[in-house]
Design a protein around this motif. Structure first.
Motif, PDB file in Angstrom:
ATOM      1  N   UNK A   1       0.886  -1.156   0.000  1.00 55.55           N
ATOM      2  CA  UNK A   1       0.000   0.000   0.000  1.00 55.55           C
ATOM      3  C   UNK A   1       0.926   1.208   0.000  1.00 55.55           C
ATOM      4  N   UNK A   2       0.371   2.403  -0.185  1.00 61.69           N
ATOM      5  CA  UNK A   2       1.215   3.584  -0.281  1.00 61.69           C
ATOM      6  C   UNK A   2       1.274   4.333   1.044  1.00 61.69           C
ATOM      7  N   UNK A   3       2.302   5.174   1.169  1.00 56.95           N
ATOM      8  CA  UNK A   3       2.512   6.010   2.350  1.00 56.95           C
ATOM      9  C   UNK A   3       2.092   7.428   1.981  1.00 56.95           C
ATOM     10  N   UNK A   4       0.991   7.893   2.580  1.00 61.40           N
ATOM     11  CA  UNK A   4       0.437   9.189   2.214  1.00 61.40           C
ATOM     12  C   UNK A   4       1.223  10.330   2.853  1.00 61.40           C
ATOM     13  N   UNK A   5       1.264  11.441   2.146  1.00 62.26           N
ATOM     14  CA  UNK A   5       1.862  12.661   2.693  1.00 62.26           C
ATOM     15  C   UNK A   5       0.972  13.848   2.326  1.00 62.26           C
ATOM     16  N   UNK A   6       0.575  14.650   3.345  1.00 57.74           N
ATOM     17  CA  UNK A   6       0.882  14.447   4.767  1.00 57.74           C
ATOM     18  C   UNK A   6       0.056  13.312   5.359  1.00 57.74           C
ATOM     19  N   UNK A   7       0.536  12.772   6.461  1.00 58.16           N
ATOM     20  CA  UNK A   7      -0.227  11.753   7.171  1.00 58.16           C
ATOM     21  C   UNK A   7      -1.458  12.381   7.810  1.00 58.16           C
ATOM     22  N   UNK A   8      -2.550  11.617   7.943  1.00 59.89           N
ATOM     23  CA  UNK A   8      -3.716  12.130   8.663  1.00 59.89           C
ATOM     24  C   UNK A   8      -3.435  12.226  10.157  1.00 59.89           C
ATOM     25  N   UNK A   9      -4.347  12.854  10.876  1.00 56.65           N
ATOM     26  CA  UNK A   9      -4.172  12.999  12.329  1.00 56.65           C
ATOM     27  C   UNK A   9      -4.010  11.637  12.988  1.00 56.65           C
ATOM     28  N   UNK A  10      -4.806  10.664  12.576  1.00 54.66           N
ATOM     29  CA  UNK A  10      -4.645   9.292  13.052  1.00 54.66           C
ATOM     30  C   UNK A  10      -3.688   8.592  12.091  1.00 54.66           C
ATOM     31  N   UNK A  11      -2.415   8.481  12.501  1.00 55.17           N
ATOM     32  CA  UNK A  11      -1.398   7.971  11.581  1.00 55.17           C
ATOM     33  C   UNK A  11      -1.629   6.508  11.212  1.00 55.17           C
ATOM     34  N   UNK A  12      -2.446   5.799  11.988  1.00 56.48           N
ATOM     35  CA  UNK A  12      -2.762   4.420  11.624  1.00 56.48           C
ATOM     36  C   UNK A  12      -3.470   4.367  10.276  1.00 56.48           C
ATOM     37  N   UNK A  13      -4.153   5.453   9.914  1.00 58.61           N
ATOM     38  CA  UNK A  13      -4.942   5.490   8.685  1.00 58.61           C
ATOM     39  C   UNK A  13      -4.201   6.197   7.554  1.00 58.61           C
ATOM     40  N   UNK A  14      -2.881   6.240   7.643  1.00 60.46           N
ATOM     41  CA  UNK A  14      -2.080   6.937   6.650  1.00 60.46           C
ATOM     42  C   UNK A  14      -1.703   6.100   5.442  1.00 60.46           C
ATOM     43  N   UNK A  15      -2.342   4.944   5.270  1.00 61.13           N
ATOM     44  CA  UNK A  15      -2.074   4.086   4.125  1.00 61.13           C
ATOM     45  C   UNK A  15      -2.967   4.495   2.962  1.00 61.13           C
ATOM     46  N   UNK A  16      -2.427   4.457   1.776  1.00 58.42           N
ATOM     47  CA  UNK A  16      -3.206   4.831   0.604  1.00 58.42           C
ATOM     48  C   UNK A  16      -3.123   3.790  -0.486  1.00 58.42           C
ATOM     49  N   UNK A  17      -3.985   3.962  -1.493  1.00 57.39           N
ATOM     50  CA  UNK A  17      -3.921   3.116  -2.671  1.00 57.39           C
ATOM     51  C   UNK A  17      -2.583   3.342  -3.375  1.00 57.39           C
ATOM     52  N   UNK A  18      -2.022   2.292  -3.905  1.00 57.27           N
ATOM     53  CA  UNK A  18      -0.732   2.380  -4.574  1.00 57.27           C
ATOM     54  C   UNK A  18      -0.796   3.439  -5.680  1.00 57.27           C
ATOM     55  N   UNK A  19       0.179   4.347  -5.663  1.00 58.37           N
ATOM     56  CA  UNK A  19       0.212   5.436  -6.617  1.00 58.37           C
ATOM     57  C   UNK A  19      -0.276   6.751  -6.057  1.00 58.37           C
ATOM     58  N   UNK A  20      -0.861   6.725  -4.854  1.00 58.17           N
ATOM     59  CA  UNK A  20      -1.389   7.947  -4.241  1.00 58.17           C
ATOM     60  C   UNK A  20      -0.429   8.558  -3.228  1.00 58.17           C
ATOM     61  N   UNK A  21       0.724   7.941  -3.017  1.00 57.67           N
ATOM     62  CA  UNK A  21       1.662   8.437  -2.018  1.00 57.67           C
ATOM     63  C   UNK A  21       3.074   8.526  -2.557  1.00 57.67           C
ATOM     64  N   UNK A  22       4.052   8.319  -1.684  1.00 59.55           N
ATOM     65  CA  UNK A  22       5.442   8.627  -2.007  1.00 59.55           C
ATOM     66  C   UNK A  22       6.301   7.400  -2.330  1.00 59.55           C
ATOM     67  N   UNK A  23       5.741   6.193  -2.279  1.00 56.80           N
ATOM     68  CA  UNK A  23       6.548   4.986  -2.421  1.00 56.80           C
ATOM     69  C   UNK A  23       6.801   4.659  -3.894  1.00 56.80           C
ATOM     70  N   UNK A  24       8.040   4.299  -4.188  1.00 54.25           N
ATOM     71  CA  UNK A  24       8.421   3.762  -5.490  1.00 54.25           C
ATOM     72  C   UNK A  24       8.385   2.236  -5.364  1.00 54.25           C
ATOM     73  N   UNK A  25       7.327   1.619  -5.864  1.00 52.52           N
ATOM     74  CA  UNK A  25       7.080   0.201  -5.605  1.00 52.52           C
ATOM     75  C   UNK A  25       7.964  -0.736  -6.425  1.00 52.52           C
TER      76      UNK A  25
END
Length: 282
Positions: free
Chosen positions: A209-233
């Motif tokens: 899953x992707x790492x969103x930026x910025x993270x939400x207030x609840x960091x447990x929910x900071x996962x995103x659909x692949x391609x929506x965050x900063x990770x090079x998969x």
């Protein structure tokens, strides 16, 4: 590489609904969660999965092993039950989220009884594995140690890097203890590619899953659909393949917006992003 739906990505679906969704979307594997299996019933969950012809790519989760005394004994008992459940489901592995500092509750403010003994907490994990690994081996279950991003070290996992998890796993037979490579948790680690190669066939699960930026207030929910965050998969996927991993690739997303969306649309997007964003082409 074989795509699997981790049930938490479509959190609104029961086991029965998730199994039906996998079949409807042409998936061959599912990652299950213990509380959902308990709600459906273990025997019924086993029947649903087998009748659908699905593989269980993982059962989540065991762990939370950093306590002491009576609580430690109770945690061992619960993990033995989790191992039994994984065996009945013929799960490829039981994911182990090892637990945070004793007395620090997930997502809760610190209390007067909170521990700061990080080294001691990690020692409890090693002690627990010494108890649980042989039992897992008897039941034909592989324990999969999952390192979590350091933001979760206080309350969820005192293992923060793949290297730490692998060092613990190497003390046990390969068929008993392995590791999880979860992109959300390991993408930042400058040693991750070396440790993926070192892990080799100890890799028991590959989760994306992707790492969103910025993270939400609840960091447990900071996962995103692949391609929506900063990770090079693709480099991570290639490293996992090169290490010899041939298992399923689970999409595991904790995200309030995704949970609120139509699960069928989520799975359709998941399949498309898996092809376009995750897979590493020669």
């Amino acid at each position: 590489m074989r795509l699997s739906l981790n049930q938490w990505t479509t959190r609104r679906w029961s086991v029965a609904e998730a199994v039906d969704g996998c079949v409807r979307h042409g998936l061959e594997a599912i990652g299950l969660w213990r509380q959902n299996v308990a709600e459906q019933g273990l025997a019924e969950s086993v029947k649903l999965v087998r009748d659908a012809g699905l593989r269980v790519s993982s059962l989540c989760r065991g762990g939370f092993l950093t306590t002491s005394g009576k609580a430690f004994a109770e945690a061992l008992d619960d993990n033995r039950r989790a191992i039994d459940e994984a065996a009945e489901l013929e799960a490829a592995c039981l994911v182990m989220v090892v637990g945070g500092l004793p007395g620090v509750q997930p997502g809760e403010p610190l209390t007067a009884g909170a521990s700061r003994d990080l080294a001691g907490a990690r020692e409890r994990v090693a002690e627990a594995l010494a108890e649980l690994a042989p039992y897992a081996g008897e039941r034909g279950v592989k324990l999969a140690l999952e390192p979590l991003h350091p933001i979760y070290c206080p309350d969820r996992a005192v293992l923060s890097t793949l290297g730490q998890a692998l060092d613990l796993a190497l003390a046990h037979p390969e068929e008993q203890v392995g590791v999880v490579v979860d992109t959300f948790h390991v993408w930042w680690d400058p040693r991750v590619f070396d440790d993926i190669a070192r892990a080799g066939r100890r890799i028991a699960s590959y989760q994306v899953c992707d790492y969103l930026h910025p993270l939400p207030e609840d960091v447990l929910l900071g996962r995103g659909m692949m391609g929506d965050g900063v990770i090079d998969f693709k480099p991570i996927t290639r490293a996992v393949l090169d290490a010899g991993y041939t298992g399923d690739v689970e999409v595991e997303i904790f995200n309030a917006d995704i949970w609120a969306a139509d699960p069928d649309e989520v799975v359709a997007t998941m399949k498309a992003r898996y092809e376009d964003v995750v897979l590493s082409r020669p």
